[in-house]
Design a protein around this motif. Sequence first.
Motif: not given
Length: 153
Positions: A99-119
């Motif tokens: 997913g995108a570098t910034d988890p806030a902009k990452a697609e649902e279900g991507t690893i960054r969306k699921l687990y990341a705290d911030n950019i």
Amino acid sequence: MRTNLTENNLNNKTLAILKPDCTRKNLIGKVISHFQNAGFKIRGMKMIKLTEDSAKGFYEVHKERPFFNDLIIYMTSGPCVPIVLEKENAVEEFRKLIGATDPAKAEEGTIRKLYADNIQENIVHGSDSNDNALKEIAHFFSRKELLEINGWQ
Ligand code: ADP
Ligand code: MG
């Protein structure tokens, strides 16, 4: 560590790094499960603590960016797990999975969306081109440490 990699299988390998927030949050197993469930084969893996020089070399392309110093502090703050992954179209497929570098902009279900705290603390690295994948693999692995790669053994 530098390795002279050949240009075999240029479009089927990528370098992942489980970053220090991933190891700190005990997410190594969960995140690797996502890789394997998506069909990536693990061809090399180790756990290391990056030195400042190694982190600066790895992210040299970003050295003029305002976030560079913080990025080096973050990447040297705990253990990392570099992993060589293989799959058809690995670079592109893996960027989709994380997913995108910034988890806030990452697609649902991507690893960054699921687990990341911030950019900055975004759990995982993925190479952005085939050329960079080979350079990044060589940053962490010698040939002997890479398994079952056509033409390398
Ligand atoms: P990616 O890891 O998605 O390829 P970049 O190559 O642009 O992203 O950036 C490398 C890493 O630097 C990011 O994964 C993140 O840890 C950090 N980073 C990128 N942009 C920022 C930012 N605006 N603020 C803080 N850290 C950032
Ligand atoms: Mg990048």
